[in-house]
Scaffold this motif. Structure first.
Motif, short mmCIF file in Angstrom:
data_model
loop_
_atom_site.label_atom_id
_atom_site.label_comp_id
_atom_site.label_asym_id
_atom_site.label_seq_id
_atom_site.Cartn_x
_atom_site.Cartn_y
_atom_site.Cartn_z
N LEU A 29 1.70 -39.27 -30.10
CA LEU A 29 2.06 -40.60 -30.58
C LEU A 29 1.10 -41.66 -30.08
N ASP A 30 0.62 -41.52 -28.85
CA ASP A 30 -0.39 -42.46 -28.34
C ASP A 30 -1.65 -42.40 -29.19
N ARG A 31 -2.04 -41.21 -29.59
CA ARG A 31 -3.27 -41.06 -30.37
C ARG A 31 -3.11 -41.65 -31.77
N ILE A 32 -2.09 -41.19 -32.50
CA ILE A 32 -1.97 -41.65 -33.88
C ILE A 32 -1.39 -43.04 -33.97
N GLY A 33 -0.87 -43.55 -32.86
CA GLY A 33 -0.31 -44.89 -32.87
C GLY A 33 -1.24 -45.94 -32.30
#
Length: 137
Positions: A29-33
């Motif tokens: 989620l950190d990456r795609i967010g």
């Protein structure tokens, strides 16, 4: 507390590592967010792009930030980077199978954001008017 109770009751400490399910989810989620990954993924869903094409397609991204973003997406297995042995070298970026699998979700999020942009802006203005000293902007 009873006389026989001498232990300290604390919640278990969860250390983040690949073996802990919540940490893996959080990392994805950190990456795609993050601010730029979604925009890069949406652009690559349209097809293979060179670095400068990506830079022109993603407004306001610096060269350094685009470099970091594509490296992180490559590291996570979402995009492939192909260097062609030409002078000067030509570098292409494209989605991997896993990246393609993610695009319908990312596109849905981007579409939802575009559809509700006005509603969110209106809600923010109303909230800011009600709480002008909140320090949140």
């Amino acid at each position: 507390m009873s006389v026989g109770h001498t232990g300290v009751t604390t919640p278990p400490v969860v250390t983040c590592g690949e073996e802990h399910e919540d940490c893996g989810i959080r990392e994805v989620l950190d990456r795609i967010g993050d601010k730029w990954s979604v925009l890069v993924l949406v652009e690559l869903a349209r097809g293979v792009r060179r670095f400068r094409q990506l830079q022109r397609a993603v407004p306001c991204i610096s060269q350094r930030m685009l470099t970091l973003t594509v490296r992180r997406l490559e590291r996570d297995g979402l995009i492939d980077r192909t260097v062609h042995p030409t002078v000067p070298p030509r570098v292409d970026y494209e989605l991997t199978a896993m990246g393609h699998n993610l695009t319908h979700l990312v596109k849905a999020l981007a579409d939802w954001s575009a559809e509700h942009r006005g509603d969110i802006a209106r809600a923010r203005r109303e909230w800011d008017a009600e709480y002008p000293d909140s320090g949140i902007r």
